[in-house]
Design an enzyme around this catalytic site. Sequence first.
Site, PDB file in Angstrom:
ATOM      1  N   HIS A  33      -0.439  -2.496   5.519  1.00 44.06           N
ATOM      2  CA  HIS A  33      -0.034  -3.622   5.058  1.00 44.06           C
ATOM      3  C   HIS A  33       1.321  -4.148   4.866  1.00 44.06           C
ATOM      4  CE1 HIS A  33      -0.466  -6.074   1.055  1.00 44.06           C
ATOM      5  NE2 HIS A  33       1.002  -5.574   1.029  1.00 44.06           N
ATOM      6  N   GLU A  34       1.858  -2.996   4.932  1.00 40.81           N
ATOM      7  CA  GLU A  34       3.497  -3.132   4.877  1.00 40.81           C
ATOM      8  C   GLU A  34       4.355  -3.649   5.890  1.00 40.81           C
ATOM      9  OE1 GLU A  34       4.947  -3.272   1.812  1.00 40.81           O
ATOM     10  OE2 GLU A  34       3.427  -1.943   1.073  1.00 40.81           O
ATOM     11  N   HIS A  92       3.738  -7.389   5.650  1.00 40.00           N
ATOM     12  CA  HIS A  92       4.866  -8.186   5.347  1.00 40.00           C
ATOM     13  C   HIS A  92       6.297  -7.760   6.481  1.00 40.00           C
ATOM     14  CE1 HIS A  92       3.708  -8.078   1.109  1.00 40.00           C
ATOM     15  NE2 HIS A  92       3.536  -7.229   1.193  1.00 40.00           N
TER      16      HIS A  92
END
Length: 229
Positions: free
Chosen positions: A97-98, A101
């Site tokens: 998920h990170e 970004h």
Amino acid sequence: MGMGYMFLAGIIMLMSWFVSSRLKSKFEFYSKLQLQNGMSGKEIAEKMLADNGIYDVKVISVEGQLTDHYNPADKTVNLSEAVYNQRNAAAAAVAAHECGHAVQHAKAYSWLELRSKLVPVVSLVSGYVQWILLAGIIMIRTFPALLLVGIVIFAATTLFTIITLPVEYDASNRALAWLKNKNMLNQAEYAGAEDALKWAARTYVVAAIGSIGTLLYYVSIYMGNSRRN
């Protein structure tokens, strides 16, 4: 502050508690689901970055729990110690998920760029806006413009929570798509990662709903005073 606001605050607090408790239990459960591929969160993150052609972002470990974040300023994927070192479905979900970004940043995802522009403003006013709103309510009879100023400032923070929604959901979608397309997880592990990220995203939904509801409450106070005058 009024019964209406107390009721609203109570509902929002209840929603926040429920989502937070579910999120915690989900991550605890999926932290016990060890990855068959044996990769740590750090290794998952580094592979996702490489697969997306991103080589100028570092994956580093930071202290604390739920401290995972991507910093576009210095191009670092910051993973909490547990996520960085552990080899389970929860760690894989957070790490990917990170990195989602980081992919957004590399591809100039418009919603992320807009949120980044609002960060300095929100950081500056977040510590003062509640005091301005409180003073505005106290002085609404003599100086109603102060409440209006507070509403405008609070609207900026509300806008930030709304813009955060597509940013977070898109990062999770990118993470899940990569995990699936690259066959990083087996079926059970993928289902766990997907479930964990869904509950994580719901924390941002609750925050946005709470901010919108609070904004509307202050607007109703201001409009009510305007009608009386």
